[in-house]
Write an enzyme that holds these catalytic residues in place. Structure first.
Site, PDB file in Angstrom:
ATOM      1  N   ASN A   7       0.859  -1.185   0.000  1.00  0.00           N
ATOM      2  CA  ASN A   7       0.000   0.000   0.000  1.00  0.00           C
ATOM      3  C   ASN A   7       0.901   1.243   0.000  1.00  0.00           C
ATOM      4  OD1 ASN A   7      -1.357   2.294   1.201  1.00  0.00           O
ATOM      5  ND2 ASN A   7      -3.054   0.926   1.637  1.00  0.00           N
ATOM      6  N   HIS A  10       1.084   6.204   1.897  1.00  0.00           N
ATOM      7  CA  HIS A  10       1.876   7.141   2.700  1.00  0.00           C
ATOM      8  C   HIS A  10       3.033   7.775   1.940  1.00  0.00           C
ATOM      9  CE1 HIS A  10      -0.778   6.638   5.909  1.00  0.00           C
ATOM     10  NE2 HIS A  10      -0.597   5.335   5.947  1.00  0.00           N
ATOM     11  N   ARG A  18       3.857  18.844   1.606  1.00  0.00           N
ATOM     12  CA  ARG A  18       4.362  20.054   0.958  1.00  0.00           C
ATOM     13  C   ARG A  18       3.449  20.538  -0.170  1.00  0.00           C
ATOM     14  NH1 ARG A  18       9.787  21.852   1.683  1.00  0.00           N
ATOM     15  NH2 ARG A  18       9.895  21.892   3.935  1.00  0.00           N
ATOM     16  N   HIS A  43      -5.507   3.716  -1.612  1.00  0.00           N
ATOM     17  CA  HIS A  43      -6.841   4.054  -1.099  1.00  0.00           C
ATOM     18  C   HIS A  43      -7.203   5.458  -1.567  1.00  0.00           C
ATOM     19  CE1 HIS A  43      -9.573   4.263   2.756  1.00  0.00           C
ATOM     20  NE2 HIS A  43     -10.218   4.613   1.661  1.00  0.00           N
ATOM     21  N   ARG A  45      -9.360   8.081  -0.889  1.00  0.00           N
ATOM     22  CA  ARG A  45     -10.310   8.487   0.158  1.00  0.00           C
ATOM     23  C   ARG A  45     -11.213   9.593  -0.351  1.00  0.00           C
ATOM     24  NH1 ARG A  45      -8.942   6.856   5.634  1.00  0.00           N
ATOM     25  NH2 ARG A  45     -10.553   8.350   6.173  1.00  0.00           N
ATOM     26  N   ARG A  49      -7.095  12.810   0.983  1.00  0.00           N
ATOM     27  CA  ARG A  49      -6.029  13.324   1.851  1.00  0.00           C
ATOM     28  C   ARG A  49      -4.629  12.853   1.445  1.00  0.00           C
ATOM     29  NH1 ARG A  49      -6.872   9.928   7.404  1.00  0.00           N
ATOM     30  NH2 ARG A  49      -8.890  10.944   7.371  1.00  0.00           N
ATOM     31  N   GLU A  70      -8.394   0.539  -2.926  1.00  0.00           N
ATOM     32  CA  GLU A  70      -9.206   0.527  -1.691  1.00  0.00           C
ATOM     33  C   GLU A  70     -10.196   1.658  -1.787  1.00  0.00           C
ATOM     34  OE1 GLU A  70      -7.498   0.914   2.176  1.00  0.00           O
ATOM     35  OE2 GLU A  70      -6.040  -0.616   1.688  1.00  0.00           O
ATOM     36  N   THR A 101      -7.989   3.439   8.471  1.00  0.00           N
ATOM     37  CA  THR A 101      -9.215   2.645   8.490  1.00  0.00           C
ATOM     38  C   THR A 101      -9.392   1.992   9.863  1.00  0.00           C
ATOM     39  OG1 THR A 101      -8.659   2.141   6.208  1.00  0.00           O
ATOM     40  CG2 THR A 101     -10.512   0.947   7.155  1.00  0.00           C
ATOM     41  N   GLU A 151     -10.737  -9.575   2.999  1.00  0.00           N
ATOM     42  CA  GLU A 151      -9.457  -9.253   3.649  1.00  0.00           C
ATOM     43  C   GLU A 151      -9.750  -9.165   5.139  1.00  0.00           C
ATOM     44  OE1 GLU A 151      -7.204  -5.943   2.049  1.00  0.00           O
ATOM     45  OE2 GLU A 151      -6.213  -5.631   3.979  1.00  0.00           O
ATOM     46  N   HIS A 191      -3.566  -4.745   7.660  1.00  0.00           N
ATOM     47  CA  HIS A 191      -3.709  -3.578   8.523  1.00  0.00           C
ATOM     48  C   HIS A 191      -2.864  -3.728   9.791  1.00  0.00           C
ATOM     49  CE1 HIS A 191      -5.216   0.008  10.422  1.00  0.00           C
ATOM     50  NE2 HIS A 191      -5.662   0.349   9.234  1.00  0.00           N
ATOM     51  N   GLY A 192      -1.949  -2.806   9.947  1.00  0.00           N
ATOM     52  CA  GLY A 192      -1.097  -2.787  11.138  1.00  0.00           C
ATOM     53  C   GLY A 192      -0.012  -3.861  11.131  1.00  0.00           C
TER      54      GLY A 192
HETATM   55  N1  PXP Z   1      -5.647  -3.204   4.198  1.00  0.00           N
HETATM   56  C1  PXP Z   1      -6.627  -2.276   4.290  1.00  0.00           C
HETATM   57  C2  PXP Z   1      -8.002  -2.664   3.900  1.00  0.00           C
HETATM   58  C3  PXP Z   1      -6.349  -0.964   4.717  1.00  0.00           C
HETATM   59  O1  PXP Z   1      -7.348  -0.063   4.821  1.00  0.00           O
HETATM   60  C4  PXP Z   1      -5.021  -0.607   5.007  1.00  0.00           C
HETATM   61  C5  PXP Z   1      -4.687   0.798   5.386  1.00  0.00           C
HETATM   62  O2  PXP Z   1      -4.929   1.647   4.330  1.00  0.00           O
HETATM   63  C6  PXP Z   1      -4.039  -1.610   4.883  1.00  0.00           C
HETATM   64  C7  PXP Z   1      -4.374  -2.904   4.515  1.00  0.00           C
HETATM   65  C8  PXP Z   1      -2.617  -1.328   5.175  1.00  0.00           C
HETATM   66  O3  PXP Z   1      -2.485  -1.018   6.537  1.00  0.00           O
HETATM   67  P1  PXP Z   1      -1.106  -0.524   7.103  1.00  0.00           P
HETATM   68  O4  PXP Z   1      -0.813   0.784   6.442  1.00  0.00           O
HETATM   69  O5  PXP Z   1      -1.345  -0.404   8.570  1.00  0.00           O
HETATM   70  O6  PXP Z   1      -0.080  -1.559   6.745  1.00  0.00           O
END
Ligand code: PXP
Length: 238
Positions: A7, A10, A18, A43, A45, A49, A70, A101, A151, A191-192
């Site tokens: 993903n 970031h 900036r 994603h 959004r 953002r 996403e 999320t 997922e 996620h995480g």
């Molecule tokens: N899977 C989904 C559905 C998510 O919403 C996210 C965060 O955007 C991720 C995976 C990735 O999560 P992380 O950035 O915490 O690795």
């Protein structure tokens, strides 16, 4: 061995700090793919953002492996997805004030809307994945929408306050993976996930793909994106 979806949201977060052009998420995607990522996740959004509409268009053109968008159930975002046609769309809940999320989709509560969106996307040849908590009733409902991929949300596993609770969350994810597979669903997780806690999830038999963002981009600041991705890939491989 599960595949790795990276993903890149970031990378765009840093760009937005900036409001200029760098770093470019599309360039990041190319590096991730070269380093062994099996898919690129972004994603779009509602508040734009980080990832924006131009990024999504350019990613669609550039990503040579799978592009997983996403998205929430918002009708404007759905229209973008139907136009762009990512390989896969992962439906997620979205709250304006959240940092990331929070929790999976409530498929029981939003069953009709999710079913409708799933059909519209599938009719365009887009595979649909539902991001849900590892809960049997949510899995049953997810299956009933017609989506063929889920997922499982690993956020509670990541945030478990003690090793015992972490082991309990891991066992729950494993059990729900088996259950979902018994229905014929393809199971991803994410996620995480971080460098210290991904291996245990990767060892669960049958998980198809892990979607990981924040920890890889954080590590990339110190070792570079190519190395950050290949370290995660090796870790998944064991
Ligand atoms: N899977 C989904 C559905 C998510 O919403 C996210 C965060 O955007 C991720 C995976 C990735 O999560 P992380 O950035 O915490 O690795």
């Amino acid at each position: 061995m599960p595949k790795l979806g990276v993903n890149i949201d970031h990378v765009a977060t840093l760009r937005q700090a900036r409001g200029e052009k760098d770093p470019c998420p599309v360039e990041a995607a190319k590096i991730c793919l070269k380093a062994g990522a099996d898919s690129i996740v972004a994603h779009l959004r509602e508040d734009r953002r980080h990832i924006n509409d131009t990024d999504v268009k350019n990613l669609r053109k550039t990503v040579t492996k799978r592009f997983n968008l996403e998205m929430s159930l918002n009708k404007d975002i759905l229209a973008v997805a139907l136009k762009i046609k990512p390989d896969e769309a992962t439906l997620v809940p979205e709250k304006r004030q959240e940092l990331t999320t929070e929790g999976g989709l409530d498929v029981i509560k939003h069953f009709s809307r999710i079913t409708r969106a799933t059909r519209m996307l599938q009719d365009q040849g887009i595979a649909v994945s539902l991001f849900i908590d590892p809960v049997k009733k949510q899995i049953q409902k997810a299956y009933a929408t017609g989506a063929r991929v889920i997922e499982l949300h690993t956020g509670n596993y990541d945030l478990a306050p003690t090793p015992k609770r972490c082991a309990m969350q891991l066992a729950k994810i494993e059990k729900m993976t088996h259950y979902a597979q018994s229905l014929g669903l393809i199971v991803n997780a994410g996620h995480g996930l971080k460098y210290h806690n991904t291996r245990a999830i990767a060892k669960i038999p049958g998980i198809e793909e892990l979607n990981i963002g924040h920890s890889i981009i954080c590590r990339a600041i110190f070792v570079g994106l190519k190395q950050a991705v290949s370290e995660m890939k090796n870790l998944i491989r064991g």
